[in-house]
Design a protein around this motif. Structure first.
Motif, PDB file in Angstrom:
ATOM      1  N   MET A   1       0.837  -1.198   0.000  1.00 35.32           N
ATOM      2  CA  MET A   1       0.000   0.000   0.000  1.00 35.32           C
ATOM      3  C   MET A   1       0.867   1.242   0.000  1.00 35.32           C
ATOM      4  O   MET A   1       2.025   1.195   0.339  1.00 35.32           O
ATOM      5  CB  MET A   1      -0.891   0.005   1.249  1.00 35.32           C
ATOM      6  N   CYS A   2       0.268   2.381  -0.334  1.00 38.51           N
ATOM      7  CA  CYS A   2       0.959   3.647  -0.297  1.00 38.51           C
ATOM      8  C   CYS A   2       0.462   4.448   0.893  1.00 38.51           C
ATOM      9  O   CYS A   2      -0.709   4.457   1.182  1.00 38.51           O
ATOM     10  CB  CYS A   2       0.713   4.425  -1.568  1.00 38.51           C
ATOM     11  N   ALA A  38       6.341  -0.854  -1.455  1.00 38.66           N
ATOM     12  CA  ALA A  38       5.001  -1.066  -0.939  1.00 38.66           C
ATOM     13  C   ALA A  38       4.594   0.189  -0.207  1.00 38.66           C
ATOM     14  O   ALA A  38       5.434   0.923   0.288  1.00 38.66           O
ATOM     15  CB  ALA A  38       4.977  -2.263   0.012  1.00 38.66           C
ATOM     16  N   ALA A  39       3.292   0.470  -0.144  1.00 38.64           N
ATOM     17  CA  ALA A  39       2.860   1.684   0.510  1.00 38.64           C
ATOM     18  C   ALA A  39       2.291   1.356   1.869  1.00 38.64           C
ATOM     19  O   ALA A  39       1.734   0.306   2.067  1.00 38.64           O
ATOM     20  CB  ALA A  39       1.807   2.345  -0.328  1.00 38.64           C
ATOM     21  N   THR A  40       2.461   2.236   2.817  1.00 37.11           N
ATOM     22  CA  THR A  40       1.970   2.002   4.164  1.00 37.11           C
ATOM     23  C   THR A  40       1.001   3.098   4.552  1.00 37.11           C
ATOM     24  O   THR A  40       0.864   4.086   3.861  1.00 37.11           O
ATOM     25  CB  THR A  40       3.137   1.953   5.148  1.00 37.11           C
ATOM     26  N   VAL A  53      11.111   6.622   0.422  1.00 42.39           N
ATOM     27  CA  VAL A  53      10.893   7.931  -0.184  1.00 42.39           C
ATOM     28  C   VAL A  53       9.517   8.428   0.217  1.00 42.39           C
ATOM     29  O   VAL A  53       8.535   7.678   0.167  1.00 42.39           O
ATOM     30  CB  VAL A  53      11.001   7.874  -1.719  1.00 42.39           C
ATOM     31  N   THR A  54       9.438   9.685   0.631  1.00 40.49           N
ATOM     32  CA  THR A  54       8.167  10.334   0.920  1.00 40.49           C
ATOM     33  C   THR A  54       7.964  11.457  -0.084  1.00 40.49           C
ATOM     34  O   THR A  54       8.841  12.319  -0.245  1.00 40.49           O
ATOM     35  CB  THR A  54       8.138  10.911   2.345  1.00 40.49           C
ATOM     36  N   LEU A 364       2.728  10.714   0.316  1.00 40.35           N
ATOM     37  CA  LEU A 364       2.757   9.276   0.065  1.00 40.35           C
ATOM     38  C   LEU A 364       4.124   8.741   0.480  1.00 40.35           C
ATOM     39  O   LEU A 364       5.152   9.273   0.068  1.00 40.35           O
ATOM     40  CB  LEU A 364       2.517   9.010  -1.419  1.00 40.35           C
ATOM     41  N   HIS A 365       4.142   7.706   1.302  1.00 39.40           N
ATOM     42  CA  HIS A 365       5.390   7.124   1.806  1.00 39.40           C
ATOM     43  C   HIS A 365       5.641   5.796   1.110  1.00 39.40           C
ATOM     44  O   HIS A 365       4.801   4.894   1.136  1.00 39.40           O
ATOM     45  CB  HIS A 365       5.300   6.933   3.320  1.00 39.40           C
TER      46      HIS A 365
END
Length: 376
Positions: A1-2, A38-40, A53-54, A364-365
């Motif tokens: 997830m992002c 993956a997004a968190t 990367v953010t 977005l992280h």
């Protein structure tokens, strides 16, 4: 997830953010069993010895928007953070992302258009009057384009267009009143002491110039330290020279930032086998809805990359994940997130790209996981 990061929120707000984040990932099969990115969805700041990367801001172009901040990204590795471009609101978004000023180790500028540098000098200027955990206390490394070798056409600013070193010096002079008053009262320091600035110049022998801004070339080394090796290539962006794309290779993975560019084989060369490619995206049909003069539309089309090209670029680069950012038009009322996701999905399918396509969003992280070894 992002993962959109931010200040503490209610459970309902957090759940809404999680749903929005999940929707931002395009459902394209990954090349490997384990994704490169993956997004968190938590609000915690990047930490530890890994790589992430953010996206601080994802808007394309100088006009400010209420719903999207200016283009800027923060790469965190081994607990230190490096900012790539400093668009409108970069300082605010840096802090909202949970990043600390003392952890800031460097700034990289892809080119000197206003939407990429407007918040650049705000980092040292605001930190020079801070102390403790509120500001960075030792000089950070800054890398940006050197002088273009062309004359300024700005009224009252005769002479050659400044590169990053000269621009920084001039910014310090323009904002001299504030630190002077602070230092008189022993409440601050000179912002210039917080920066170690380097002009990035194209390699000699490749024929690069203001009229040949991005000849086919191999990546060249910009800097190397214990955290990473940074390489770059020239990219074509209209009259801008030099304009760069950067690659960051670390023990934990590799990421590439395209900067602003029309399609170029130099991006393919730089991004080959990278874990994540952060690439600008333009939707031409969206421009027609803005009521812009046709001459301006033609200029934008010639200096940026159509979102339809991103699947091909990702496939030819063999990257694990492509994240679309610097979105143009950035207004969700003109091009919805659902439309962007459809465009990315269609581009991936047409090109046969088997990796992951992600729609960028402010805060977005993106954690990065290493897939392979460095080629250079």
């Amino acid at each position: 997830m992002c993962e959109p990061l931010g200040e503490p929120t209610s459970r309902r707000t957090m759940l809404s953010a999680m749903a929005a984040s999940a929707a931002a990932v395009v459902a394209v099969p990954l090349l490997a069993a384990e994704p490169a990115a993956a997004a968190t969805t938590t609000g915690s700041a990047p930490s530890g010895s890994g790589l992430s990367v953010t996206l601080l801001g994802t808007n394309g172009g100088p006009p400010p928007l209420a719903t999207r901040y200016g283009i800027s990204s923060a790469l965190t590795v081994n607990g230190r953070t490096y900012v790539v471009d400093c668009g409108r609101g970069a300082v605010t978004q840096y802090l909202r992302a949970g990043l600390s000023m003392p952890a800031l180790a460097g700034i990289f500028l892809t080119h000197l258009h206003a939407d990429h540098v407007v918040d650049y000098y705000a980092f040292p200027l605001l930190s020079a009057g801070a102390s403790g955990t509120q500001g960075f206390q030792s000089a950070i490394q800054v890398y940006g384009p050197g002088p273009a070798g062309v004359a300024s056409t700005v009224a009252g600013a005769p002479g050659p267009v400044p590169g990053t070193v000269a621009m920084t010096k001039l910014a310090g002079q323009a904002y001299a009143a504030s630190p002077t008053f602070f230092m008189t009262e022993h409440a601050g320091i000179d912002p210039a002491t917080l920066l170690d600035v380097h002009d990035v110049l194209p390699p000699s022998g490749i024929g690069a110039s203001a009229t040949n801004s991005a000849p086919t070339m191999a990546p060249f080394t910009v800097m190397e330290n214990d955290d990473m090796k940074v390489t770059a290539v020239l990219v074509p962006h209209g009259a801008v020279f030099p304009a760069y794309a950067y690659r960051f290779d670390t023990d934990h993975g590799s990421v590439v930032f395209s900067g602003d560019t029309s399609p170029t084989p130099n991006i393919i060369t730089l991004a080959t086998d990278a874990d994540v490619l952060f690439h600008e995206a333009l939707y031409p049909a969206g421009l027609a809805r803005l009521g812009l003069p046709q001459t301006l539309i033609d200029h934008i089309l010639s200096t940026h990359t159509d979102v339809a090209e991103l699947g091909r670029i990702a496939a030819e680069s063999h990257v694990g994940t492509l994240v679309a950012t610097h979105l143009g038009p950035g207004q969700q009322s003109v091009v919805s997130d659902a439309t962007w996701r459809r465009l990315l999905r269609d581009s991936a399918r047409r090109s046969g790209f088997g990796g992951s396509m992600v729609l960028g969003a402010d805060l977005l992280h993106v954690p990065v996981r290493k897939r392979g070894s460095r080629r250079y």
